[in-house]
Design a protein around this motif. Structure first.
Motif, PDB file in Angstrom:
ATOM      1  N   ASN A  32     -32.493   9.179  16.265  1.00 37.52           N
ATOM      2  CA  ASN A  32     -33.881   9.397  16.653  1.00 37.52           C
ATOM      3  C   ASN A  32     -34.822   9.263  15.454  1.00 37.52           C
ATOM      4  O   ASN A  32     -35.898   8.663  15.545  1.00 37.52           O
TER       5      ASN A  32
ATOM      6  N   GLN B 231     -35.869   5.387  16.596  1.00 35.60           N
ATOM      7  CA  GLN B 231     -36.765   5.490  17.752  1.00 35.60           C
ATOM      8  C   GLN B 231     -37.999   4.620  17.573  1.00 35.60           C
ATOM      9  O   GLN B 231     -38.406   3.908  18.480  1.00 35.60           O
TER      10      GLN B 231
ATOM     11  N   ASN C 111     -31.850  20.729  11.596  1.00 34.93           N
ATOM     12  CA  ASN C 111     -31.225  20.332  12.866  1.00 34.93           C
ATOM     13  C   ASN C 111     -32.212  19.831  13.919  1.00 34.93           C
ATOM     14  O   ASN C 111     -32.131  20.223  15.097  1.00 34.93           O
ATOM     15  N   ALA C 112     -33.135  18.996  13.490  1.00 34.96           N
ATOM     16  CA  ALA C 112     -33.994  18.305  14.451  1.00 34.96           C
ATOM     17  C   ALA C 112     -34.488  17.020  13.783  1.00 34.96           C
ATOM     18  O   ALA C 112     -34.376  16.850  12.560  1.00 34.96           O
ATOM     19  N   SER C 113     -35.031  16.139  14.590  1.00 34.58           N
ATOM     20  CA  SER C 113     -35.435  14.820  14.115  1.00 34.58           C
ATOM     21  C   SER C 113     -36.685  14.878  13.242  1.00 34.58           C
ATOM     22  O   SER C 113     -37.597  15.674  13.506  1.00 34.58           O
TER      23      SER C 113
ATOM     24  N   ARG D  10     -27.094  12.024  16.579  1.00 37.42           N
ATOM     25  CA  ARG D  10     -28.268  12.050  17.460  1.00 37.42           C
ATOM     26  C   ARG D  10     -29.572  12.144  16.654  1.00 37.42           C
ATOM     27  O   ARG D  10     -30.544  11.444  16.922  1.00 37.42           O
ATOM     28  N   ILE D  11     -29.578  13.031  15.664  1.00 37.64           N
ATOM     29  CA  ILE D  11     -30.802  13.244  14.874  1.00 37.64           C
ATOM     30  C   ILE D  11     -31.116  12.022  14.023  1.00 37.64           C
ATOM     31  O   ILE D  11     -32.267  11.581  13.938  1.00 37.64           O
TER      32      ILE D  11
ATOM     33  N   LYS E 170     -24.590  16.220  16.369  1.00 45.13           N
ATOM     34  CA  LYS E 170     -26.021  16.412  16.103  1.00 45.13           C
ATOM     35  C   LYS E 170     -26.501  15.422  15.045  1.00 45.13           C
ATOM     36  O   LYS E 170     -27.608  14.881  15.133  1.00 45.13           O
TER      37      LYS E 170
ATOM     38  N   PHE F  24     -49.203  16.837  17.629  1.00 42.78           N
ATOM     39  CA  PHE F  24     -48.983  17.227  19.028  1.00 42.78           C
ATOM     40  C   PHE F  24     -47.678  17.992  19.169  1.00 42.78           C
ATOM     41  O   PHE F  24     -47.614  19.028  19.810  1.00 42.78           O
ATOM     42  N   GLU F  25     -46.618  17.480  18.525  1.00 38.92           N
ATOM     43  CA  GLU F  25     -45.311  18.142  18.617  1.00 38.92           C
ATOM     44  C   GLU F  25     -45.345  19.539  18.000  1.00 38.92           C
ATOM     45  O   GLU F  25     -44.625  20.436  18.428  1.00 38.92           O
ATOM     46  N   TYR F  26     -46.170  19.728  16.978  1.00 39.37           N
ATOM     47  CA  TYR F  26     -46.267  21.040  16.329  1.00 39.37           C
ATOM     48  C   TYR F  26     -47.199  21.985  17.081  1.00 39.37           C
ATOM     49  O   TYR F  26     -47.377  23.136  16.678  1.00 39.37           O
TER      50      TYR F  26
ATOM     51  N   ARG G  79     -38.895  12.847  13.376  1.00 35.43           N
ATOM     52  CA  ARG G  79     -39.971  12.336  14.224  1.00 35.43           C
ATOM     53  C   ARG G  79     -40.836  13.456  14.817  1.00 35.43           C
ATOM     54  O   ARG G  79     -41.913  13.200  15.336  1.00 35.43           O
ATOM     55  N   PHE G  80     -40.363  14.708  14.729  1.00 40.35           N
ATOM     56  CA  PHE G  80     -41.179  15.816  15.238  1.00 40.35           C
ATOM     57  C   PHE G  80     -42.391  16.118  14.351  1.00 40.35           C
ATOM     58  O   PHE G  80     -43.285  16.865  14.769  1.00 40.35           O
TER      59      PHE G  80
ATOM     60  N   ILE H   5     -37.189  20.399   7.876  1.00 39.66           N
ATOM     61  CA  ILE H   5     -36.640  20.557   9.220  1.00 39.66           C
ATOM     62  C   ILE H   5     -35.142  20.833   9.171  1.00 39.66           C
ATOM     63  O   ILE H   5     -34.418  20.207   8.405  1.00 39.66           O
TER      64      ILE H   5
ATOM     65  N   ASP I 106     -45.542  15.908  13.568  1.00 42.16           N
ATOM     66  CA  ASP I 106     -46.639  15.321  14.341  1.00 42.16           C
ATOM     67  C   ASP I 106     -47.495  16.453  14.891  1.00 42.16           C
ATOM     68  O   ASP I 106     -46.974  17.481  15.318  1.00 42.16           O
TER      69      ASP I 106
END
Lengths: 419, 419
Positions: free
Chosen positions: B250, B254, B369-371, B246-247, B243, B378-380, B373-374, B367, B376
């Motif tokens: 990104n 990204q 365990n997530a990127s 990957r995180i 993880k 729209f993502e929220y 980049r979230f 945050i 945002d």
């Protein structure tokens, strides 16, 4: 000579460091500090009264006016009230860390908000020792650090109170710099405090209009404030007249000097001739002077004329301005033009008029069929009040513990990345 | 010569009047304006491209840099995207008039909150025609009036867009002065706009750091802003390494130039030797330069040294700073010291560490365990975004429609008065 700039800078630095520890303090710890302070206030009653006596003598020698002397005075009863106030704050739910609105998103992350302290709060107020305790209590409970700058006439008493607050913080294992009292009476300290951008997150001025105006004008930090309470009661064409009399009497005559006191009465034209004489009799019975528009004067020949200026005025006195308006629409337009956006009430049994008034009146509290005097943190169920904001940014209306907090987003995932 | 002060004063006055009508506009009306504008944008594609061509030619002649020219460019596709954006805003729920938390109090009154527009929003941005449409759309939906001041290089295109926006407002029976575009390219207009205290409620600067810094410094009106996104990813001792890779990939690789891109990696000491080589290999594969602390350099001899300055830096480039920390506590302390309070992520399987990180990191998005980049709108799930606020007052984190609103208290009674 004291270097005020360096003194305040250092205070800011200490407050910022303390705010980190306060933010993570748990509920039991913060409540222990509050109840310990309450007990120490009761214990040290004699010292507090002595310090207050010294302040009072100096203030009298300096010719402080009677109203100010009154607010400066501590009594056994006001000391007991201070202690009780802290215990009430301790009994409130802890706002910090509260999580809300956690929702799963299509990406698989779960997003919501957590309530967090603002950080460091600078509070500037007049010579009222009870505000020192009240403000310290609210800041401790909301996980903030605070710098308190009370009126210089209360300096002896504020020093004594600061000692007690520090004792309570230490007993709970919290940093005593979480509550700092500005110990100099030099007015330059206020100018420094309201521009300590690096260390202070928000300024709350509590006091008269001139204090708030000065602070708002010169601050480079956001200010939570209200200036005026030019509140209106509108008696609609479909009002229950008995409710109108009761609500106007409470709104105007219960207390003359509070910001949620009504200062202006609007009456719908179709019922003005019928209801105004009854309302006027009630006002006159309460010793309230009426200043009316031309139409009001036709119905109430004894009323003095109201000038344009009257409609803008917060009297804080036994005077009310009265205007006859065509209908709920003109009432709303008048209010949005003349009011200070504090609190306005409509008296009506008409569903559509009530709904329109609620939606379109642009004030911090909008009330249907109840007294404007309800605009208050305790009456609204906030449990405590640091002030009433007539601004729209951040807090609006009575500001309780939540007004001293912010919301951050929190996101829970299992390794998600953005597409 | 044009009197800029009078021009802006007049614009403010018009905006204030329009804001009253916008505040009471119903959902269908606002949505009709939005969809009419979207259709007119599609219809007038050729005129918009021609206006943009004129702007581009003038900008090239004035030697505007390539990145700015790129953002100024309109294409058939970007025009279609503008129109779609408006339709998406029309599809969002109307925040205005929403009533929440209506609770009965012991006095018998019922108290809650109603969501209301802020009033007049001044938006200052660079030469990006799409922002004109996006900002207008968000302000219309949230019942606000707006004054838009875009970069002077886009003036032809902004004029053409203003015409279309006015057409849409008129078609819906809304005042065209609800969206006003500053038509002069004189920079003094910005200075006037950000001090129009009487008529403008909040300023939103959208653009580079220097623009936001200038606006924040000179504004006498509250500003919703964020300056930097110096975001961190912390790999905890109990991280799932897959993880973590990957995180971090990104978060950092990204997109290099966005504010929610990670700029700094923190790794717990106990796992640094094990996980850093894998993370470094991934970063190197993505062309990211590593600047590490002394401990990092022992594990990754190829890493360049990180200076104190590096840890404060938002690179917006293919560079990352790396620091080995003792544990989650040191990670939190480091972040609260060096980050810009935008967005920070922890990678961990440890419940206690995750909970601690969420509570104690003082950033607008935290945050697990997530990127990063979230972070945002729209993502929220906000549906739209006017910016990301790193301030604590009013809005914090991604600011959607709700950030352009306030809450007033409403009270429903049956004739209650205060005891």
């Amino acid at each position: 000579m004291m270097d005020i700039k360096a003194y305040m800078q250092n205070m800011g630095k200490e407050a910022r460091a303390a705010s980190r520890l306060m933010a993570r303090a748990d509920t039991v710890t913060k409540n222990l500090a509050l109840t310990t302070i309450a007990q120490a206030i009761r214990r040290d009653k004699a010292e507090l009264l002595a310090a207050n006596k010294a302040d009072m003598e100096a203030a009298r020698a300096n010719g402080l006016e009677a109203a100010m002397l009154d607010r400066l005075t501590l009594t056994e009863k006001s000391i007991a009230t201070m202690a009780e106030g802290l215990e009430q704050i301790a009994a409130l739910a802890d706002p910090i860390g509260e999580i809300s609105d956690m929702k799963y998103r299509p990406s698989g992350i779960q997003v919501g908000k957590m309530r967090v302290p603002l950080g460091v709060i600078g509070i500037i107020y007049e010579a009222r020792p009870n505000v020192t305790v009240d403000a310290a209590g609210l800041c401790i409970k909301s996980g903030n650090a605070t710098i308190l700058r009370g009126g210089s006439e209360a300096i002896q008493c504020n020093r004594a109170l600061a000692k007690i607050v520090h004792e309570g913080l230490s007993a709970a294992g919290l940093p005593s710099s979480a509550v700092q009292v500005v110990e100099t009476t030099d007015r330059a300290a206020v100018g420094e405090l309201i521009t300590l951008k690096q260390y202070v997150d928000v300024i709350v001025p509590r006091g008269g209009k001139s204090l708030i105006e000065r602070v708002s004008k010169e601050a480079t930090i956001p200010v939570i404030k209200h200036l005026d309470g030019n509140c209106h009661v509108y008696v609609d064409e479909d009002a229950d007249f008995a409710k109108a009399v009761r609500i106007l009497e409470n709104s105007k005559a219960q207390r003359l000097g509070t910001c949620n006191t009504a200062e202006s009465l609007l009456v719908a034209r179709s019922v003005a001739a019928e209801v105004l004489p009854t309302l006027a009799a009630m006002l006159t019975k309460n010793g309230i002077e009426i200043r009316g528009c031309a139409e009001t004067q036709v119905i109430l020949p004894e009323a003095k004329p109201a000038t344009e200026e009257d409609h803008y005025t917060e009297y804080l006195d036994a005077i009310i301005s009265v205007k006859v308006v065509a209908d709920v629409d003109e009432a709303i337009t008048h209010i949005n033009q003349y009011s200070s956006q504090h609190t306005e009430a409509i008296v009506t049994e008409n569903y559509t008029h009530a709904r329109k008034f609620l939606r379109e009146v642009d004030s911090s509290s909008v009330i249907v069929n109840a007294s404007t005097r309800f605009a208050d943190g305790f009456e609204y169920g906030l449990g405590a009040e640091i002030g009433i904001s007539t601004d729209k940014l951040h807090a609006r209306g009575p500001v309780g513990l939540d007004g001293l907090t912010s919301l951050k987003y929190i996101v829970l995932g299992d390794g998600q990345v953005r597409a």
